[in-house]
Design a protein around this motif. Structure first.
Motif, mmCIF file in Angstrom:
data_model
loop_
_atom_site.group_PDB
_atom_site.id
_atom_site.type_symbol
_atom_site.label_atom_id
_atom_site.label_comp_id
_atom_site.label_asym_id
_atom_site.label_seq_id
_atom_site.Cartn_x
_atom_site.Cartn_y
_atom_site.Cartn_z
ATOM 1 N N ILE A 36 9.441 28.864 47.442
ATOM 2 C CA ILE A 36 8.625 29.752 48.235
ATOM 3 C C ILE A 36 8.749 31.114 47.654
ATOM 4 N N ASP A 37 7.708 31.920 47.347
ATOM 5 C CA ASP A 37 7.592 33.198 47.025
ATOM 6 C C ASP A 37 8.102 34.310 47.642
ATOM 7 N N ASP A 38 9.285 33.980 48.587
ATOM 8 C CA ASP A 38 9.933 34.953 49.484
ATOM 9 C C ASP A 38 11.008 35.827 48.729
ATOM 10 N N GLU A 39 11.591 36.469 49.531
ATOM 11 C CA GLU A 39 13.002 36.803 49.190
ATOM 12 C C GLU A 39 14.131 35.665 48.702
ATOM 13 N N PRO A 40 14.732 35.833 47.668
ATOM 14 C CA PRO A 40 15.741 34.925 47.512
ATOM 15 C C PRO A 40 16.821 34.930 48.449
ATOM 16 N N VAL A 41 17.610 34.132 48.422
ATOM 17 C CA VAL A 41 19.022 33.768 49.200
ATOM 18 C C VAL A 41 20.181 33.932 48.598
ATOM 19 N N TRP A 42 20.963 34.954 48.910
ATOM 20 C CA TRP A 42 22.139 35.547 48.195
ATOM 21 C C TRP A 42 23.471 35.035 48.845
ATOM 22 N N SER A 43 24.231 34.418 48.125
ATOM 23 C CA SER A 43 25.520 33.791 48.764
ATOM 24 C C SER A 43 26.686 34.672 47.547
ATOM 25 N N ALA A 44 27.850 34.055 48.008
ATOM 26 C CA ALA A 44 28.969 34.549 47.247
ATOM 27 C C ALA A 44 28.753 34.210 45.885
ATOM 28 N N SER A 45 28.136 32.842 45.851
ATOM 29 C CA SER A 45 28.398 32.489 44.179
ATOM 30 C C SER A 45 27.221 32.604 43.639
ATOM 31 N N GLY A 46 26.216 33.510 44.114
ATOM 32 C CA GLY A 46 24.907 33.958 43.434
ATOM 33 C C GLY A 46 23.456 33.899 44.112
ATOM 34 N N MET A 47 22.454 33.888 43.423
ATOM 35 C CA MET A 47 21.172 33.877 44.104
ATOM 36 C C MET A 47 20.488 32.611 44.122
ATOM 37 N N TYR A 48 19.955 32.310 45.174
ATOM 38 C CA TYR A 48 19.063 30.945 45.182
ATOM 39 C C TYR A 48 17.548 31.132 45.628
ATOM 40 N N GLU A 49 16.854 30.614 45.005
ATOM 41 C CA GLU A 49 15.438 30.679 45.262
ATOM 42 C C GLU A 49 15.318 29.695 46.811
ATOM 43 N N ARG A 50 14.204 30.129 47.506
ATOM 44 C CA ARG A 50 14.207 29.399 48.908
ATOM 45 C C ARG A 50 13.252 28.068 48.442
ATOM 46 N N PRO A 51 13.824 26.871 48.480
ATOM 47 C CA PRO A 51 13.524 25.601 48.307
ATOM 48 C C PRO A 51 12.212 25.283 49.110
ATOM 49 N N ALA A 52 10.884 24.804 48.571
ATOM 50 C CA ALA A 52 9.711 24.139 49.191
ATOM 51 C C ALA A 52 9.924 22.572 48.908
ATOM 52 N N VAL A 53 10.311 22.293 47.576
ATOM 53 C CA VAL A 53 10.487 20.946 47.081
ATOM 54 C C VAL A 53 11.655 20.763 46.274
ATOM 55 N N ILE A 54 12.561 19.993 46.648
ATOM 56 C CA ILE A 54 13.886 19.784 45.850
ATOM 57 C C ILE A 54 13.920 18.269 45.102
ATOM 58 N N LEU A 55 14.513 18.144 44.110
ATOM 59 C CA LEU A 55 14.647 16.812 43.245
ATOM 60 C C LEU A 55 16.280 16.587 43.495
ATOM 61 N N LEU A 56 16.541 15.467 43.827
ATOM 62 C CA LEU A 56 17.979 15.186 43.835
ATOM 63 C C LEU A 56 18.322 14.565 42.476
#
Length: 165
Positions: A36-56
């Protein structure tokens, strides 16, 4: 916010919450395919994109006989809320072979039905009163039935749901 989960072979598995999807990505059990073209999610371990579709990352075995449970809502949805006898708007369901005569609660024995037809038919079969069904009732098929939550889809999911159809 919801996320489509794809098996390692790109077949749709489920729709999960945004939080669940992010946990799978953070634990490296899945990768983000569409975001999703929103703001990324920040955590202690880094930055993650907001997922719309993920692949196991690993293939999950799915039972081949994934049966869709028979429900009133499902029968009405399968028949597009149209009566199986007169094709008017349906709000109830009808047993083609009445339960009192051994009719089962199955996709093949249930049809959407309007109140008028349901009351007129009563405890009889369509053949006994000279009626014909407008369609042959069958179990529903397709990803919108086997993957929970895909009835309200995100436009980003369409290419992945189309592959499975």
């Amino acid at each position: 916010m919801r996320t489509l989960v794809l098996n390692a072979g790109y077949e749709p598995l489920a729709v999960v919450s945004f939080k669940r999807a992010l946990v799978l990505v953070m634990n490296e059990k899945a990768i983000v395919v569409e975001h999703i073209d929103d703001e990324p999610v920040w955590s202690a371990s880094g930055m993650y994109e907001r997922p719309a579709v993920i692949l196991l990352t690993r293939y999950v075995r799915v039972p081949s006989a994934r049966r869709v449970p028979v429900t009133r809502r499902g029968v009405l949805r399968r028949d597009a809320h149209r009566c199986g006898y007169c094709e008017k708007a349906a709000s109830t369901i009808d047993h083609i072979v009445p339960r009192s005569r051994g009719g089962e609660d199955s996709w093949e024995n249930l049809v959407a039905c309007c109140l008028r037809c349901n009351n007129l038919k009563g405890d009889r079969t369509p053949g006994e009163i000279g009626w014909e069904l407008r369609m042959t009732p069958r179990p529903p098929r397709g990803t919108q039935w086997t993957v929970r939550g895909t009835d309200r889809t995100d436009p980003r999911w369409e290419p992945y749901l189309a592959l499975a159809a």
